[in-house]
Design a protein around this motif. Structure first.
Motif, PDB file in Angstrom:
ATOM      1  N   VAL A   1       0.652  -1.213   0.287  1.00 43.31           N
ATOM      2  CA  VAL A   1      -0.083   0.360   0.056  1.00 43.31           C
ATOM      3  C   VAL A   1       1.089   1.557  -0.345  1.00 43.31           C
ATOM      4  N   THR A   2       2.017   1.159   0.838  1.00 40.64           N
ATOM      5  CA  THR A   2       2.536   2.629   0.901  1.00 40.64           C
ATOM      6  C   THR A   2       3.774   2.814  -0.161  1.00 40.64           C
ATOM      7  N   ASN A   3       4.855   1.860  -0.525  1.00 40.27           N
ATOM      8  CA  ASN A   3       5.802   1.572  -0.237  1.00 40.27           C
ATOM      9  C   ASN A   3       5.290   0.463  -1.666  1.00 40.27           C
TER      10      ASN A   3
ATOM     11  N   ILE B   1       5.581  -8.630  10.373  1.00 41.05           N
ATOM     12  CA  ILE B   1       4.667  -8.643  11.795  1.00 41.05           C
ATOM     13  C   ILE B   1       3.969  -7.623  12.289  1.00 41.05           C
ATOM     14  N   ASP B   2       2.811  -7.501  11.963  1.00 41.65           N
ATOM     15  CA  ASP B   2       1.890  -6.702  11.397  1.00 41.65           C
ATOM     16  C   ASP B   2       0.719  -6.759  12.743  1.00 41.65           C
ATOM     17  N   PRO B   3       0.179  -6.054  13.290  1.00 52.93           N
ATOM     18  CA  PRO B   3      -0.967  -6.464  14.225  1.00 52.93           C
ATOM     19  C   PRO B   3      -2.478  -7.249  13.127  1.00 52.93           C
TER      20      PRO B   3
ATOM     21  N   PRO C   1      -0.469  -4.877  19.551  1.00 54.08           N
ATOM     22  CA  PRO C   1      -0.288  -3.660  19.060  1.00 54.08           C
ATOM     23  C   PRO C   1       0.594  -3.412  20.059  1.00 54.08           C
ATOM     24  N   ALA C   2       2.209  -1.938  20.099  1.00 55.43           N
ATOM     25  CA  ALA C   2       2.431  -2.138  20.812  1.00 55.43           C
ATOM     26  C   ALA C   2       3.543  -2.658  21.988  1.00 55.43           C
ATOM     27  N   THR C   3       3.832  -3.965  21.134  1.00 53.90           N
ATOM     28  CA  THR C   3       4.079  -5.058  21.937  1.00 53.90           C
ATOM     29  C   THR C   3       5.398  -5.771  21.868  1.00 53.90           C
ATOM     30  N   ASP C   4       5.897  -5.500  20.465  1.00 49.95           N
ATOM     31  CA  ASP C   4       6.666  -5.941  19.829  1.00 49.95           C
ATOM     32  C   ASP C   4       8.131  -5.590  20.306  1.00 49.95           C
ATOM     33  N   GLY C   5       8.636  -4.546  21.224  1.00 52.03           N
ATOM     34  CA  GLY C   5       9.701  -4.665  22.239  1.00 52.03           C
ATOM     35  C   GLY C   5       9.930  -5.528  22.792  1.00 52.03           C
TER      36      GLY C   5
ATOM     37  N   GLN D   1       5.866   2.937  15.894  1.00 52.05           N
ATOM     38  CA  GLN D   1       6.220   4.222  16.685  1.00 52.05           C
ATOM     39  C   GLN D   1       5.324   4.927  16.635  1.00 52.05           C
ATOM     40  N   ARG D   2       4.608   4.575  16.081  1.00 56.46           N
ATOM     41  CA  ARG D   2       3.307   5.743  16.992  1.00 56.46           C
ATOM     42  C   ARG D   2       2.233   5.392  17.842  1.00 56.46           C
ATOM     43  N   TYR D   3       3.545   4.979  19.229  1.00 58.29           N
ATOM     44  CA  TYR D   3       3.505   4.775  20.468  1.00 58.29           C
ATOM     45  C   TYR D   3       3.900   5.681  21.544  1.00 58.29           C
ATOM     46  N   LYS D   4       3.815   5.891  22.434  1.00 62.99           N
ATOM     47  CA  LYS D   4       3.839   6.172  23.678  1.00 62.99           C
ATOM     48  C   LYS D   4       5.762   5.365  23.985  1.00 62.99           C
TER      49      LYS D   4
ATOM     50  N   HIS E   1      -2.517   4.062   6.942  1.00 65.20           N
ATOM     51  CA  HIS E   1      -2.627   4.553   5.726  1.00 65.20           C
ATOM     52  C   HIS E   1      -3.559   3.581   4.768  1.00 65.20           C
ATOM     53  N   TRP E   2      -3.854   4.582   3.753  1.00 63.78           N
ATOM     54  CA  TRP E   2      -4.880   3.820   3.254  1.00 63.78           C
ATOM     55  C   TRP E   2      -3.916   4.328   1.559  1.00 63.78           C
ATOM     56  N   LYS E   3      -4.457   2.827   0.394  1.00 67.68           N
ATOM     57  CA  LYS E   3      -4.170   3.334  -0.776  1.00 67.68           C
ATOM     58  C   LYS E   3      -4.874   3.889  -1.691  1.00 67.68           C
ATOM     59  N   GLU E   4      -5.799   4.197  -1.647  1.00 61.03           N
ATOM     60  CA  GLU E   4      -6.231   5.590  -1.884  1.00 61.03           C
ATOM     61  C   GLU E   4      -5.735   6.959  -2.150  1.00 61.03           C
ATOM     62  N   THR E   5      -4.951   7.351  -0.778  1.00 57.98           N
ATOM     63  CA  THR E   5      -4.937   8.630  -0.989  1.00 57.98           C
ATOM     64  C   THR E   5      -3.913   9.355  -0.010  1.00 57.98           C
ATOM     65  N   ILE E   6      -3.513  10.138   0.024  1.00 60.99           N
ATOM     66  CA  ILE E   6      -2.015   9.804   1.202  1.00 60.99           C
ATOM     67  C   ILE E   6      -2.311  10.791   1.761  1.00 60.99           C
TER      68      ILE E   6
HETATM   69  N1  LIG Z   1      -1.117   5.305  -0.801  1.00 63.10           N
HETATM   70  C1  LIG Z   1      -0.261   5.556   0.759  1.00 63.10           C
HETATM   71  N2  LIG Z   1       0.503   5.726   0.628  1.00 63.10           N
HETATM   72  C2  LIG Z   1       1.111   6.729   1.909  1.00 63.10           C
HETATM   73  C3  LIG Z   1       1.173   7.032   2.498  1.00 63.10           C
HETATM   74  C4  LIG Z   1      -0.489   6.542   2.558  1.00 63.10           C
HETATM   75  O1  LIG Z   1      -1.757   7.509   3.459  1.00 63.10           O
HETATM   76  N3  LIG Z   1      -1.565   6.241   1.256  1.00 63.10           N
HETATM   77  N4  LIG Z   1       1.953   8.036   3.157  1.00 63.10           N
HETATM   78  C5  LIG Z   1       3.076   8.175   3.342  1.00 63.10           C
HETATM   79  C6  LIG Z   1       3.449   8.550   4.334  1.00 63.10           C
HETATM   80  S1  LIG Z   1       3.506   9.688   4.823  1.00 63.10           S
HETATM   81  C7  LIG Z   1       4.717   7.852   5.469  1.00 63.10           C
HETATM   82  S2  LIG Z   1       4.709   8.038   6.915  1.00 63.10           S
HETATM   83  C8  LIG Z   1       4.643   6.321   5.190  1.00 63.10           C
HETATM   84  C9  LIG Z   1       3.211   4.983   6.273  1.00 63.10           C
HETATM   85  O2  LIG Z   1       3.718   3.521   5.884  1.00 63.10           O
HETATM   86  P1  LIG Z   1       3.798   2.864   6.949  1.00 63.10           P
HETATM   87  O3  LIG Z   1       5.253   2.551   7.656  1.00 63.10           O
HETATM   88  O4  LIG Z   1       3.958   1.199   6.078  1.00 63.10           O
HETATM   89  O5  LIG Z   1       2.328   2.339   7.541  1.00 63.10           O
HETATM   90  P2  LIG Z   1       1.439   2.668   8.319  1.00 63.10           P
HETATM   91  O6  LIG Z   1       0.124   2.437   7.916  1.00 63.10           O
HETATM   92  O7  LIG Z   1       2.359   3.929   8.936  1.00 63.10           O
HETATM   93  O8  LIG Z   1       1.680   1.488   9.578  1.00 63.10           O
HETATM   94  C10 LIG Z   1       2.190   0.162   8.717  1.00 63.10           C
HETATM   95  C11 LIG Z   1       1.569  -0.832   9.270  1.00 63.10           C
HETATM   96  O9  LIG Z   1       2.285  -0.606  10.996  1.00 63.10           O
HETATM   97  C12 LIG Z   1       1.105  -1.384  10.811  1.00 63.10           C
HETATM   98  N5  LIG Z   1       1.070  -1.239  12.972  1.00 63.10           N
HETATM   99  C13 LIG Z   1       0.633  -0.639  13.907  1.00 63.10           C
HETATM  100  N6  LIG Z   1       0.745  -0.696  14.868  1.00 63.10           N
HETATM  101  C14 LIG Z   1       1.979  -1.598  15.006  1.00 63.10           C
HETATM  102  C15 LIG Z   1       2.492  -2.418  15.543  1.00 63.10           C
HETATM  103  O10 LIG Z   1       2.497  -1.884  17.119  1.00 63.10           O
HETATM  104  N7  LIG Z   1       3.619  -3.329  15.581  1.00 63.10           N
HETATM  105  C16 LIG Z   1       3.496  -3.568  14.476  1.00 63.10           C
HETATM  106  N8  LIG Z   1       4.542  -5.202  13.828  1.00 63.10           N
HETATM  107  N9  LIG Z   1       2.648  -3.322  13.466  1.00 63.10           N
HETATM  108  C17 LIG Z   1       1.873  -2.216  13.841  1.00 63.10           C
HETATM  109  C18 LIG Z   1       0.371  -1.441  10.780  1.00 63.10           C
HETATM  110  O11 LIG Z   1      -1.125  -1.976  10.575  1.00 63.10           O
HETATM  111  C19 LIG Z   1       0.212  -1.186   9.458  1.00 63.10           C
HETATM  112  O12 LIG Z   1      -0.385  -1.784   8.827  1.00 63.10           O
HETATM  113  O13 LIG Z   1       3.395   5.849   3.794  1.00 63.10           O
HETATM  114  C20 LIG Z   1       2.962   6.784   2.702  1.00 63.10           C
HETATM  115  N10 LIG Z   1       2.443   6.400   1.649  1.00 63.10           N
END
Ligand SMILES: Nc1nc2c(c(=O)[nH]1)N[C@H]1C(S)=C(S)[C@@H](COP(=O)(O)OP(=O)(O)OC[C@H]3O[C@@H](n4cnc5c(=O)[nH]c(N)nc54)[C@H](O)[C@@H]3O)O[C@H]1N2
Ligand SMILES: Nc1nc2c(c(=O)[nH]1)N[C@H]1C(S)=C(S)[C@@H](COP(=O)(O)OP(=O)(O)OC[C@H]3O[C@@H](n4cnc5c(=O)[nH]c(N)nc54)[C@H](O)[C@@H]3O)O[C@H]1N2
Ligand SMILES: [Mo]
Length: 646
Positions: A169-171, A191-193, A211-215, A290-293, A547-552
């Motif tokens: 989705v994001t990369n 590794i993902d919840p 979530p938040a237990t990977d440490g 890392q979007r956790y305390k 983060h969603w496939k359809e938008t940034i």
């Molecule tokens: N299509 C699309 N692409 C994007 C973006 C977008 O909005 N849309 N945003 C861009 C930006 S700004 C960023 S920062 C990046 C983000 O890119 P990514 O880091 O790939 O995406 P996130 O959705 O932030 O989180 C990634 C995964 O972390 C998982 N996750 C959440 N909590 C935990 C946890 O406690 N442990 C583990 N192991 N996994 C966890 C989520 O379920 C998710 O699948 O993507 C970029 N690319």
């Protein structure tokens, strides 16, 4: 001739896009010649054309008069900004002005906004961030520098562990490399919840983690490696400091505790321990973890695991969080403006609302960001905004943030700028972006607009130079270090050849080694080595806003009016049913959502996409404005909600 632009969105891939003109119509397609883009792009990149021609695009400055926006000329708008900035500086000092920005546009020429405020005398600016800050700081403590192996190195790995990233989705261009490595024999773990699209790939072994237990998971694997005598003792002795202390500490994170805490089975933890005991392993970290305390400690624990298994600074073996290469070569005016900003002071970005009140901010200028949608706890932030006497915003669209401003100045699209774009997330190239269209007359091109402001404010130190001179100056260090001309940089994407950055095992820390014990962390009020900080627990539902496939982020939501979907498993949904409209709430606010039952989710965990505007249901009406323990990252995912039938 087709023109080539670079996607300016805040993304790992920053694609190279060809704009083709046919019979007066324009088409965007992936640039086949770019080594990362390789001819394919996503809809978000394709949408630059739609955004440029969008019916709702702002084309004239708007001034709020008696609560209603009125169109004014760009010249008049600029004069008002000059008046307001001068007035507040004179009456209350320049620090009574707050500047807020983010990465909504990735081009270099629009980075002059920060420099402008330095030459103005220094204002209130933020530190920390919404995106990657906790992990970024963690990586700095451990390795002293934030660099990763080159993108072609994955094929040398025997194991790839994607840890909290969702590359499908994001990369998406990273997937080429992962597929290639898998074909060459690499095993791929995730590794993902959440069962994401990446988790659904047939060759990926998905390990679902609470979530938040990977440490806890990383520390338990360390202690299991040591128990079996599988740690890489020589690597630890030669290249790290403090491994004995961390080894002792990791014994506290027992297997029984880890199974309970993470929800991962004994067999899967054993399998992961084996992965880290043999072969070359690359860990690809995402920013979700890392979007956790406790986000910083999580990343430090995973870095430590890679050190214990010798997977750092080797061909095919490293931990990849981010990759700051080109940014180290940015020089000149952009880097030297600090000395002019005598009154500059920093506020923690996540806590903006508190600082607006505490510092009695008089004027706010917002660029390249949509804080009233993307920051946490936006009800509280909106209330804080209402106290600020004059707010100036620059954007292409009337977002919720712009709606709250007193003066809105429309800005150019990447298609209207000559630009250089680079990222430290994934695509390692410095990319040139051609100008395709002239800008509409009353729209500000920020590079020239800030220069105009500086001139009108008599900021004599501000460099008023042509854009080419600016590029030459900002890229000066790169141009001289690699003996390359600006013209050449415009012709071809440029990459710094630095394929295994820590191959020599020389780290940028004070000791020159991997600091599993970090004095700097201690000085910053943290523990010297990583610890397992238990995440906040609640009987309510944890909300992951991903983060969603359809938008940034929030870009693209001007066209979306529908309410967001929220997913939980049927146990968590209790008597609520699939498809039902529900109210999701907590003490911060409430939104309406469509419930989706997804039994692949863990108990008491909900997922929702971030980015929806207020008109549809902005998830940040619910999130807490909490900071991570290091790096000032917003801990968005430590938010809990309850559901109610609407
Ligand atoms: N299509 C699309 N692409 C994007 C973006 C977008 O909005 N849309 N945003 C861009 C930006 S700004 C960023 S920062 C990046 C983000 O890119 P990514 O880091 O790939 O995406 P996130 O959705 O932030 O989180 C990634 C995964 O972390 C998982 N996750 C959440 N909590 C935990 C946890 O406690 N442990 C583990 N192991 N996994 C966890 C989520 O379920 C998710 O699948 O993507 C970029 N690319
Ligand atoms: N709940 C929750 N919230 C999150 C996240 C999450 O995972 N969950 N993720 C966070 C992350 S990773 C990030 S990076 C942030 C992103 O936060 P933001 O950067 O605020 O998000 P964007 O939606 O990209 O907003 C950028 C704005 O800039 C505008 N823009 C585009 N081009 C230009 C330009 O050339 N000039 C100017 N002046 N404006 C322009 C766009 O129209 C848009 O309104 O959001 C964070 N918010
Ligand atoms: Mo981000």
């Amino acid at each position: 001739m087709n023109k080539k632009i670079t996607c300016s969105l805040d993304c790992f891939d920053i694609c190279s896009i060809e704009i083709e003109e046919k019979d007066g119509k324009y088409l965007a397609k992936g640039d086949k010649s770019h080594p990362v883009t390789k001819g394919y792009i996503c809809n978000n990149g394709r949408r630059h054309l739609d955004r440029r021609f969008h019916k709702d695009r702002l084309l004239k400055p708007l001034l709020k008069v008696d609560g209603k926006f009125e169109e004014i000329s760009l010249e008049r708008a600029t004069d008002i900004v000059v008046e307001k900035l001068s007035e507040y500086k004179r009456k209350y000092g320049s620090e009574s002005i707050m500047f807020f920005t983010d990465c909504g546009y990735g081009g270099m020429s629009k980075e002059v906004d920060g420099m402008f405020f330095d030459h103005f005398g220094g204002v209130s600016v933020h530190e920390g961030g919404l995106c990657w800050s906790a992990g970024d700081q963690a990586t700095k403590y451990d390795f002293g520098d934030n660099k990763a192996n080159g993108i072609n190195d994955l094929v040398n790995s025997h194991n790839i562990v994607i840890w909290g990233r969702n590359p499908v989705v994001t990369n998406m261009h990273l997937m080429d490399k992962i597929n290639e490595a898998n074909k060459a024999g690499a095993k791929v773990y995730l590794i993902d919840p959440v069962v994401t699209r990446t988790a659904k790939l047939p060759y990926v072994k998905h390990i679902q983690v609470n979530p938040a237990t990977d440490g806890a998971l990383a520390l338990n694997i360390i202690s299991s490696l040591v128990e079996n005598g599988w740690e890489n003792r020589k690597f630890l002795e030669d290249n790290t400091i403090g491994y004995e202390r961390l080894m002792e500490y990791s014994k506290n994170i027992t297997r029984d505790f880890t199974i309970l805490e993470t929800g991962i089975s004994n067999e899967d933890i054993n399998e992961l321990t084996e992965v880290f005991s043999k072969g070359k392993t690359t860990v690809i970290l995402g920013y979700g973890i890392q979007r956790y305390k406790n986000g910083g400690n999580t990343v430090r624990a995973i870095n430590a695991l890679c050190a214990f298994s010798g997977n750092v600074g080797e061909v095919g073996a490293h931990v990849y969080y981010n990759n700051k290469r080109i940014t180290r070569y940015i020089s000149g005016h952009l880097k030297e403006s600090d000395k002019f900003g005598k009154s500059k002071r920093y506020y923690p970005k996540t806590l903006m609302a508190d600082y607006i009140k505490e510092w009695d901010i008089k004027c706010l200028l917002i660029t390249k960001s949509n804080p009233l949608v993307q920051m946490a706890n936006v009800n509280k932030l909106k209330e804080a905004f209402q106290r600020v006497p004059f707010k100036i915003g620059l954007d292409m669209f009337m977002t919720d943030t712009m709606e709250s401003c007193d003066l809105v100045i429309p800005c150019t699209s990447i298609l209207e700028e000559e630009e250089f774009v680079f990222s430290s997330m994934y695509n390692p190239y410095l990319n040139y972006s051609q100008k395709v269209f002239d800008k509409p007359r009353e729209v500000a091109s920020e590079y020239f607009w800030f220069a105009d402001l500086a001139e009108k404010l008599n900021l004599s130190s501000y460099p008023i130079i042509s854009k080419d001179e600016f590029f030459k100056n900002a890229l000066g260090k790169l141009i001289s270090s690699f003996d390359i001309s600006l013209e050449k940089l415009k012709e071809e994407a440029f990459k710094i050849n630095d394929d295994v950055p820590f191959e020599e095992k020389k780290f940028k820390t004070e000791s020159g080694k991997i600091e599993l014990l970090s004095k700097r962390a201690l000085e910053d009020g943290l523990t010297e080595h990583c610890i397992y900080m238990e995440a906040p627990k609640s009987s309510d539902i944890r909300l992951l806003s991903i983060h969603w496939k359809e938008t940034i982020n929030s870009q693209g939501f001007m066209d979306i009016d529908d309410i967001p979907e929220i997913s939980v498993n049927c146990k968590t949904a209790k008597d609520l049913t699939d498809g039902e409209i529900i109210t999701v709430k907590n003490e911060n606010g409430k939104i309406k959502c469509r419930l989706k039952i997804d039994n692949s989710l863990m108990d008491d965990v909900a997922t929702i996409y971030q980015g929806f505007w207020w008109k549809s249901g902005c998830v940040n009406l619910l999130t807490d404005d909490l900071e991570s323990e290091m790096g000032g990252q917003t801990a968005y995912y430590d938010t809990f909600v309850t559901f109610e039938r609407s």
